[in-house]
Design an enzyme around this catalytic site. Structure first.
Site, mmCIF file in Angstrom:
data_model
loop_
_atom_site.group_PDB
_atom_site.id
_atom_site.type_symbol
_atom_site.label_atom_id
_atom_site.label_comp_id
_atom_site.label_asym_id
_atom_site.label_seq_id
_atom_site.Cartn_x
_atom_site.Cartn_y
_atom_site.Cartn_z
ATOM 1 N N LYS A 190 2.445 -4.474 5.857
ATOM 2 C CA LYS A 190 2.613 -3.628 4.418
ATOM 3 C C LYS A 190 3.951 -3.316 3.942
ATOM 4 O O LYS A 190 4.918 -3.634 2.966
ATOM 5 C CB LYS A 190 1.541 -2.587 3.672
ATOM 6 N N SER B 245 0.659 -1.143 -0.451
ATOM 7 C CA SER B 245 0.202 -0.244 -0.193
ATOM 8 C C SER B 245 0.825 1.354 -0.246
ATOM 9 O O SER B 245 2.052 0.959 0.062
ATOM 10 C CB SER B 245 -0.582 0.600 0.997
ATOM 11 N N TYR C 137 -1.472 -2.030 10.352
ATOM 12 C CA TYR C 137 -1.600 -2.865 8.699
ATOM 13 C C TYR C 137 0.324 -2.076 8.035
ATOM 14 O O TYR C 137 0.636 -2.540 6.927
ATOM 15 C CB TYR C 137 -2.302 -2.464 8.186
ATOM 16 N N ALA D 182 2.822 -1.288 9.169
ATOM 17 C CA ALA D 182 4.057 -2.309 9.568
ATOM 18 C C ALA D 182 3.560 -3.750 8.906
ATOM 19 O O ALA D 182 5.095 -4.289 8.005
ATOM 20 C CB ALA D 182 4.264 -2.327 10.678
HETATM 21 N N1 LIG Z 1 -8.416 -0.749 -1.733
HETATM 22 C C1 LIG Z 1 -8.022 0.128 -1.450
HETATM 23 O O1 LIG Z 1 -8.183 1.441 -1.202
HETATM 24 C C2 LIG Z 1 -6.370 -0.442 -1.368
HETATM 25 C C3 LIG Z 1 -5.155 0.827 -1.018
HETATM 26 C C4 LIG Z 1 -4.201 0.103 -0.431
HETATM 27 C C5 LIG Z 1 -3.386 -1.228 -0.461
HETATM 28 N N2 LIG Z 1 -4.685 -2.443 -0.817
HETATM 29 C C6 LIG Z 1 -4.669 -3.589 -0.704
HETATM 30 O O2 LIG Z 1 -4.858 -4.223 -2.040
HETATM 31 C C7 LIG Z 1 -4.970 -5.815 -1.741
HETATM 32 C C8 LIG Z 1 -6.520 -6.239 -2.327
HETATM 33 O O3 LIG Z 1 -7.663 -5.447 -1.236
HETATM 34 P P1 LIG Z 1 -9.082 -5.120 -1.824
HETATM 35 O O4 LIG Z 1 -9.922 -3.693 -1.152
HETATM 36 O O5 LIG Z 1 -9.903 -5.988 -2.264
HETATM 37 O O6 LIG Z 1 -9.516 -5.812 0.024
HETATM 38 P P2 LIG Z 1 -10.490 -6.778 0.132
HETATM 39 O O7 LIG Z 1 -12.154 -6.748 -0.870
HETATM 40 O O8 LIG Z 1 -10.693 -7.241 1.813
HETATM 41 O O9 LIG Z 1 -9.597 -8.233 -0.281
HETATM 42 C C9 LIG Z 1 -8.865 -8.761 0.084
HETATM 43 C C10 LIG Z 1 -8.963 -10.329 0.710
HETATM 44 O O10 LIG Z 1 -8.341 -10.939 1.104
HETATM 45 C C11 LIG Z 1 -9.090 -12.279 2.274
HETATM 46 N N3 LIG Z 1 -8.010 -12.694 3.603
HETATM 47 C C12 LIG Z 1 -7.773 -11.724 4.347
HETATM 48 N N4 LIG Z 1 -7.292 -12.447 5.211
HETATM 49 C C13 LIG Z 1 -7.460 -13.819 4.582
HETATM 50 C C14 LIG Z 1 -6.154 -15.387 4.887
HETATM 51 N N5 LIG Z 1 -6.254 -14.894 5.746
HETATM 52 N N6 LIG Z 1 -6.597 -16.049 3.905
HETATM 53 C C15 LIG Z 1 -6.858 -16.155 2.851
HETATM 54 N N7 LIG Z 1 -7.840 -14.662 2.121
HETATM 55 C C16 LIG Z 1 -7.552 -13.519 3.476
HETATM 56 C C17 LIG Z 1 -10.460 -11.465 2.171
HETATM 57 O O11 LIG Z 1 -11.177 -12.104 2.425
HETATM 58 P P3 LIG Z 1 -11.442 -12.976 3.903
HETATM 59 O O12 LIG Z 1 -13.525 -12.626 3.174
HETATM 60 O O13 LIG Z 1 -11.913 -14.007 4.217
HETATM 61 O O14 LIG Z 1 -11.429 -12.099 4.925
HETATM 62 C C18 LIG Z 1 -10.734 -10.410 0.802
HETATM 63 O O15 LIG Z 1 -11.607 -12.004 0.219
HETATM 64 C C19 LIG Z 1 -5.063 -5.998 0.184
HETATM 65 O O16 LIG Z 1 -3.436 -6.393 -0.208
HETATM 66 C C20 LIG Z 1 -5.110 -4.388 0.520
HETATM 67 O O17 LIG Z 1 -4.089 -4.031 1.315
HETATM 68 C C21 LIG Z 1 -5.881 -1.811 -1.070
#
Ligand SMILES: NC(=O)c1ccc[n+]([C@@H]2O[C@H](COP(=O)([O-])OP(=O)(O)OC[C@H]3O[C@@H](n4cnc5c(N)ncnc54)[C@H](OP(=O)(O)O)[C@@H]3O)[C@@H](O)[C@H]2O)c1
Length: 275
Positions: free
Chosen positions: A163, A146, A159, A161
């Site tokens: 990342k 991120s 989070y 830390a």
């Molecule tokens: N959206 C943003 O603005 C943003 C900004 C910066 C970085 N990011 C990064 O982009 C990536 C995707 O984010 P997103 O916005 O798409 O979030 P999201 O919709 O919450 O997707 C994260 C996915 O990871 C799964 N997950 C979490 N813990 C898990 C585990 N222990 N084992 C298996 N699956 C697990 C979640 O499923 P569960 O239902 O099982 O929890 C969910 O499907 C992440 O790494 C996030 O940090 C996003």
């Protein structure tokens, strides 16, 4: 849309963790469009199956495996599904993550650990399980980070830390495994549209809705997926998504006090990016 079996990634197999929803799901779709077979992953069987069915209905080669990526034995099963179903593994995208909306002073220690584990061991364990196959394929590993890892972000301690650790992990592995032909990269994602049901953890570990942000500040999930795809295909070391991310990088390197002032001022104005 029919699968692009002659696409640039035809014959390649990608494993994308946390791909039952959000950016991971759209990244899976982008890789499928380029001809890759994709192994989907998440912890919620119904949502994962719905995503698998949606991509399969679009004509793509997909398999799905429910696995908690903070559990090493589950990661071994996840990799085994890729090999059993498609016979090889070329690309790992460590995308699964839990985020938070909680100040450090208020957080239960277990909640800090849960968030940190999902972002660190949730990347380390799938990689550890997949590494022999990635070495064989001279494959590619991308950690999804991120822009908040480039600077601090109040209410995001575990989070941020976690990342930030991924960037150093990628760098170290690049050095340790130099000459093996495996690519290690990090993508720092900025503000992106979220699924309506996305939840993050509060200080007590309760899932709470994510902050609403003005749409003009955000990229779409498909835009971010296309940038992740480009990062993997060019085997880039680091991709920082969004002008804001690149600005943070420059300011944090050259004028760190100014960077802190901007974060604190905007936080006061908005009260909290995560609210
Ligand atoms: N959206 C943003 O603005 C943003 C900004 C910066 C970085 N990011 C990064 O982009 C990536 C995707 O984010 P997103 O916005 O798409 O979030 P999201 O919709 O919450 O997707 C994260 C996915 O990871 C799964 N997950 C979490 N813990 C898990 C585990 N222990 N084992 C298996 N699956 C697990 C979640 O499923 P569960 O239902 O099982 O929890 C969910 O499907 C992440 O790494 C996030 O940090 C996003």
């Amino acid at each position: 849309m029919l699968p692009n079996t002659a696409g640039p990634l035809a014959g390649r197999v990608a494993l994308i963790t946390g791909s039952e929803s959000g950016i991971g799901r759209e990244t899976a779709r982008a890789f499928c469009r380029q001809g890759a077979a994709v192994v989907l992953n998440g912890r919620q069987p119904e949502r994962l199956e719905a995503t698998r069915q949606a991509l399969a209905a679009e004509g793509y080669q997909v398999a799905a495996c429910v696995a908690d990526v903070t559990d090493y034995a589950a990661c071994e099963r996840l990799v085994a599904v890729a090999i059993a179903r498609f016979g090889r593994l070329d690309i790992l995208i460590a995308n699964a993550s839990i985020s938070q909306r909680a100040y450090f002073a208020d957080m239960q220690p277990d909640v800090f650990r849960q968030v940190l584990d999902s972002n660190v061991y949730g990347a380390v364990y799938p990689l550890k399980a997949a590494l022999p196959h990635l070495l064989q394929a001279k494959g590619s590993v991308t950690f999804i980070s991120s822009i908040s890892a480039l600077n601090g972000m109040p209410s995001g301690s575990a989070y941020c830390a976690g990342k930030a650790a991924l960037a150093n992990l990628a760098h170290t592995l690049r050095l340790e495994l130099a000459g093996t032909g495996v690519h290690f990269g990090v993508v720092h994602i900025g503000f992106t549209q979220n699924d309506p049901d996305k939840r993050v953890l509060d200080a007590a570990g309760r899932p709470v809705p994510i902050a609403h942000r003005p749409p003009r500040w955000q990229k779409s999930q498909a835009q971010v997926a296309a940038l992740i795809l480009g990062h993997v295909r060019r085997r880039r070391r680091r991709t920082v998504i969004s002008a804001l991310g690149r600005l943070i990088l420059v300011v944090h390197s050259l004028l760190p006090r100014l960077g802190d002032w901007v974060v604190l001022t905007s936080q006061r104005r908005m009260r909290n990016f995560y609210e």
